[in-house]
Design a protein around this motif. Structure first.
Motif, PDB file in Angstrom:
ATOM      1  N   LEU A   1      23.265   0.534  -6.914  1.00 24.29           N
ATOM      2  CA  LEU A   1      22.855  -0.149  -7.795  1.00 24.29           C
ATOM      3  C   LEU A   1      22.194   0.552  -8.961  1.00 24.29           C
ATOM      4  CD1 LEU A   1      21.825  -3.199  -5.562  1.00 24.29           C
ATOM      5  CD2 LEU A   1      23.713  -2.856  -6.937  1.00 24.29           C
ATOM      6  N   ARG A   2      22.124   1.805  -8.992  1.00 26.26           N
ATOM      7  CA  ARG A   2      21.556   2.553  -9.987  1.00 26.26           C
ATOM      8  C   ARG A   2      20.013   2.288 -10.379  1.00 26.26           C
ATOM      9  NH1 ARG A   2      25.413   5.601 -12.889  1.00 26.26           N
ATOM     10  NH2 ARG A   2      27.365   4.909 -12.516  1.00 26.26           N
ATOM     11  N   PHE A   3      19.300   1.965  -9.373  1.00 30.57           N
ATOM     12  CA  PHE A   3      17.879   1.677  -9.341  1.00 30.57           C
ATOM     13  C   PHE A   3      17.136   2.976  -9.769  1.00 30.57           C
ATOM     14  CE2 PHE A   3      17.644  -1.786  -5.928  1.00 30.57           C
ATOM     15  CZ  PHE A   3      17.999  -2.899  -6.877  1.00 30.57           C
ATOM     16  N   SER A   4      15.961   2.775 -10.513  1.00 33.04           N
ATOM     17  CA  SER A   4      15.146   3.699 -10.816  1.00 33.04           C
ATOM     18  C   SER A   4      14.520   4.303  -9.635  1.00 33.04           C
ATOM     19  CB  SER A   4      14.049   3.400 -11.765  1.00 33.04           C
ATOM     20  OG  SER A   4      13.259   2.381 -11.177  1.00 33.04           O
ATOM     21  N   TYR A   5      13.745   5.548  -9.825  1.00 35.43           N
ATOM     22  CA  TYR A   5      13.135   5.867  -8.604  1.00 35.43           C
ATOM     23  C   TYR A   5      12.085   4.929  -7.916  1.00 35.43           C
ATOM     24  CZ  TYR A   5       9.537   8.250  -5.570  1.00 35.43           C
ATOM     25  OH  TYR A   5       8.791   8.329  -4.824  1.00 35.43           O
TER      26      TYR A   5
ATOM     27  N   VAL B   1       5.076   8.522   7.005  1.00 36.93           N
ATOM     28  CA  VAL B   1       6.237   9.558   6.716  1.00 36.93           C
ATOM     29  C   VAL B   1       7.155   9.158   5.594  1.00 36.93           C
ATOM     30  CG1 VAL B   1       7.856  10.906   7.787  1.00 36.93           C
ATOM     31  CG2 VAL B   1       5.721  10.370   8.967  1.00 36.93           C
ATOM     32  N   VAL B   2       7.673   7.924   5.703  1.00 35.81           N
ATOM     33  CA  VAL B   2       8.566   7.412   4.785  1.00 35.81           C
ATOM     34  C   VAL B   2       8.154   7.778   3.273  1.00 35.81           C
ATOM     35  CG1 VAL B   2       9.738   5.403   3.655  1.00 35.81           C
ATOM     36  CG2 VAL B   2       9.943   6.004   6.197  1.00 35.81           C
ATOM     37  N   SER B   3       6.665   7.337   3.003  1.00 34.63           N
ATOM     38  CA  SER B   3       6.127   7.513   1.431  1.00 34.63           C
ATOM     39  C   SER B   3       6.175   8.925   1.192  1.00 34.63           C
ATOM     40  CB  SER B   3       4.952   6.660   1.693  1.00 34.63           C
ATOM     41  OG  SER B   3       3.975   7.189   2.430  1.00 34.63           O
ATOM     42  N   GLN B   4       5.967   9.507   1.914  1.00 31.14           N
ATOM     43  CA  GLN B   4       5.784  11.337   1.778  1.00 31.14           C
ATOM     44  C   GLN B   4       7.482  11.570   1.691  1.00 31.14           C
ATOM     45  OE1 GLN B   4       2.830  12.702   0.881  1.00 31.14           O
ATOM     46  NE2 GLN B   4       1.957  10.936   1.240  1.00 31.14           N
ATOM     47  N   LEU B   5       8.116  11.173   2.414  1.00 28.58           N
ATOM     48  CA  LEU B   5       9.557  11.727   2.257  1.00 28.58           C
ATOM     49  C   LEU B   5      10.306  11.207   0.836  1.00 28.58           C
ATOM     50  CD1 LEU B   5      11.993  13.029   3.207  1.00 28.58           C
ATOM     51  CD2 LEU B   5      12.699  10.898   4.564  1.00 28.58           C
TER      52      LEU B   5
ATOM     53  N   VAL C   1       0.778  -1.261   0.161  1.00 23.02           N
ATOM     54  CA  VAL C   1      -0.121   0.057  -0.047  1.00 23.02           C
ATOM     55  C   VAL C   1       0.874   1.234  -0.193  1.00 23.02           C
ATOM     56  CG1 VAL C   1      -1.751   1.382   1.311  1.00 23.02           C
ATOM     57  CG2 VAL C   1      -1.731  -1.315   1.092  1.00 23.02           C
ATOM     58  N   PHE C   2       1.821   1.405   0.725  1.00 23.63           N
ATOM     59  CA  PHE C   2       2.775   2.367   0.861  1.00 23.63           C
ATOM     60  C   PHE C   2       3.733   2.577  -0.326  1.00 23.63           C
ATOM     61  CE2 PHE C   2       1.387   1.614   5.355  1.00 23.63           C
ATOM     62  CZ  PHE C   2       1.084   3.104   5.689  1.00 23.63           C
ATOM     63  N   THR C   3       3.912   1.353  -0.753  1.00 17.97           N
ATOM     64  CA  THR C   3       4.880   1.519  -2.068  1.00 17.97           C
ATOM     65  C   THR C   3       4.078   2.288  -3.153  1.00 17.97           C
ATOM     66  OG1 THR C   3       5.965  -0.737  -1.581  1.00 17.97           O
ATOM     67  CG2 THR C   3       5.938   0.130  -3.779  1.00 17.97           C
ATOM     68  N   SER C   4       2.870   1.803  -3.349  1.00 15.92           N
ATOM     69  CA  SER C   4       1.738   2.503  -4.220  1.00 15.92           C
ATOM     70  C   SER C   4       1.618   4.019  -4.028  1.00 15.92           C
ATOM     71  CB  SER C   4       0.475   1.670  -4.181  1.00 15.92           C
ATOM     72  OG  SER C   4      -0.560   2.476  -5.064  1.00 15.92           O
ATOM     73  N   ILE C   5       1.650   4.388  -2.489  1.00 17.77           N
ATOM     74  CA  ILE C   5       1.554   5.718  -2.239  1.00 17.77           C
ATOM     75  C   ILE C   5       2.569   6.445  -2.795  1.00 17.77           C
ATOM     76  CG2 ILE C   5       1.404   7.444  -0.466  1.00 17.77           C
ATOM     77  CD1 ILE C   5      -0.279   5.209   1.123  1.00 17.77           C
ATOM     78  N   ALA C   6       3.812   5.847  -2.852  1.00 14.00           N
ATOM     79  CA  ALA C   6       5.045   6.614  -2.995  1.00 14.00           C
ATOM     80  C   ALA C   6       5.399   6.414  -4.538  1.00 14.00           C
ATOM     81  CB  ALA C   6       6.185   6.115  -2.216  1.00 14.00           C
ATOM     82  N   LYS C   7       4.601   5.917  -5.309  1.00 21.78           N
ATOM     83  CA  LYS C   7       4.628   6.002  -6.675  1.00 21.78           C
ATOM     84  C   LYS C   7       5.768   4.953  -7.047  1.00 21.78           C
ATOM     85  CE  LYS C   7       1.399   8.923  -7.229  1.00 21.78           C
ATOM     86  NZ  LYS C   7      -0.057   8.602  -7.500  1.00 21.78           N
TER      87      LYS C   7
END
Length: 320
Positions: free
Chosen positions: A251-255, A304-308, A113-119
């Motif tokens: 590791l050059r991950f995308s956002y 908070v982490v997802s918003q950060l 759920v929080f992964t989705s919130i943080a796109k």
């Protein structure tokens, strides 16, 4: 997010309050302990039912993500949990054990759920879910013997019996259900799975009500344990957030992939650990208390982490 997901923290806190109130009634406190495990078994059955094993093959398509998240979750995090416990919880061995059990079990539900919130990359996060679940089931007894065993003597048979009861049994029943309904996919996918996906928080809350009702008077005398646990839990979240940023950059991950890594290594699976605790350590309610306090702190932190993470995306839209 569904209403249940939005109100998850309040629902859990409400369950704690109701349990404490019921614990003041002799009749309720006397019988409550007998329904804790059944509610947890229903919750875990629903959890396992919502995770098809065919997702296992998807995780191996991104070796860098799988490798980094697995090393952090199952090698780095147990060591970090033991060290933080040694520094902050050495005078409270039961809390130390509960803290270790919380930290060595990666989340298998609300982190999506929080992964989705943080796109973030939700399919990628979902792909490692079955592996995280299977590894924590297999490794939790080992962690308890290696880490918690240095704090307090434990019987391997007790731990294995608890794992068998609260993990292997619902896991087997869930996948037996999937097998029996393989010809009735609409019943499974449109009725049974959606019901248990939404009902998991309900069964967890009922288990928490029963647990606090059974130990209400004892736990009311130990509410200061919340303050004792806040510091190591917040340090854990901070350290793993920074580590996720460093590894994602290295590791050059995308956002999107970096968000998935952050949430996968931060969120914890308190329901599974709680189920083990109440069956393996029925006479030590402080261990279970640590596992109930955990999500009360964790869920606001994940928000908070997802918003950060979204803030860092806005600051550096082309980073990754």
């Amino acid at each position: 997010m569904s209403l249940f997901e939005k109100l998850q923290t309040l629902i859990i806190m409400g369950a704690v309050g109701i349990g404490l109130l019921l614990g003041q009634l002799p009749a309720a406190s006397g019988y409550a302990e007998y329904v804790i495990v059944p509610f947890l078994l229903l919750m875990l059955y629903g959890l396992f039912l919502t995770i098809p094993l065919r997702q296992l093959t998807q995780a191996f398509k991104n070796i860098r993500f799988l490798g980094s998240s697995t090393i952090i979750n199952f090698i780095w995090t147990p060591l970090l949990a033991w060290v933080l416990g040694a520094v902050f919880l050495s005078d409270y061995p039961a809390l130390w054990i509960g803290f270790i059990m919380l930290m060595v079990t990666p989340c298998t539900d609300w982190y999506l759920v929080f992964t989705s919130i943080a796109k973030g990359n939700v399919p990628l996060s979902t792909s490692v879910l079955p592996i995280n679940l299977i590894l924590q089931v297999l490794l939790l007894p080992l962690y308890l013997l290696l880490f918690a065993g240095t704090i307090e003597t434990m019987r391997m048979t007790t731990i294995m019996e608890s794992v068998l009861l609260v993990l292997v049994v619902p896991f087997t029943l869930a996948h037996l259900t999937r097998f029996l309904l393989r010809e009735k996919k609409e019943v499974l996918d449109q009725k049974l799975v959606p019901f248990f996906a939404k009902a998991q928080i309900m069964f967890l809350s009922l288990a928490i009500v029963a647990m606090f009702a059974s130990q209400g008077s004892y736990l009311l005398k130990n509410l200061e344990m919340i303050y004792i646990l806040i510091v190591p839990i917040l340090i854990y979240f901070t350290v793993n957030y920074v580590l996720g940023s460093l590894v994602g950059r290295m590791l050059r991950f995308s956002y999107e992939d970096s968000v998935s890594l952050h949430l996968t290594i931060i969120a914890r699976n308190s329901p599974v650990a709680l189920a083990i605790a109440v069956t393996a350590f029925p006479d030590q309610p402080l261990i279970a208390l640590a596992l109930v306090i955990g999500p009360l702190i964790e869920l606001p932190v994940l928000s908070v982490v997802s918003q950060l993470l979204l803030f860092t995306r806005r600051m550096k839209p082309t980073s990754g």
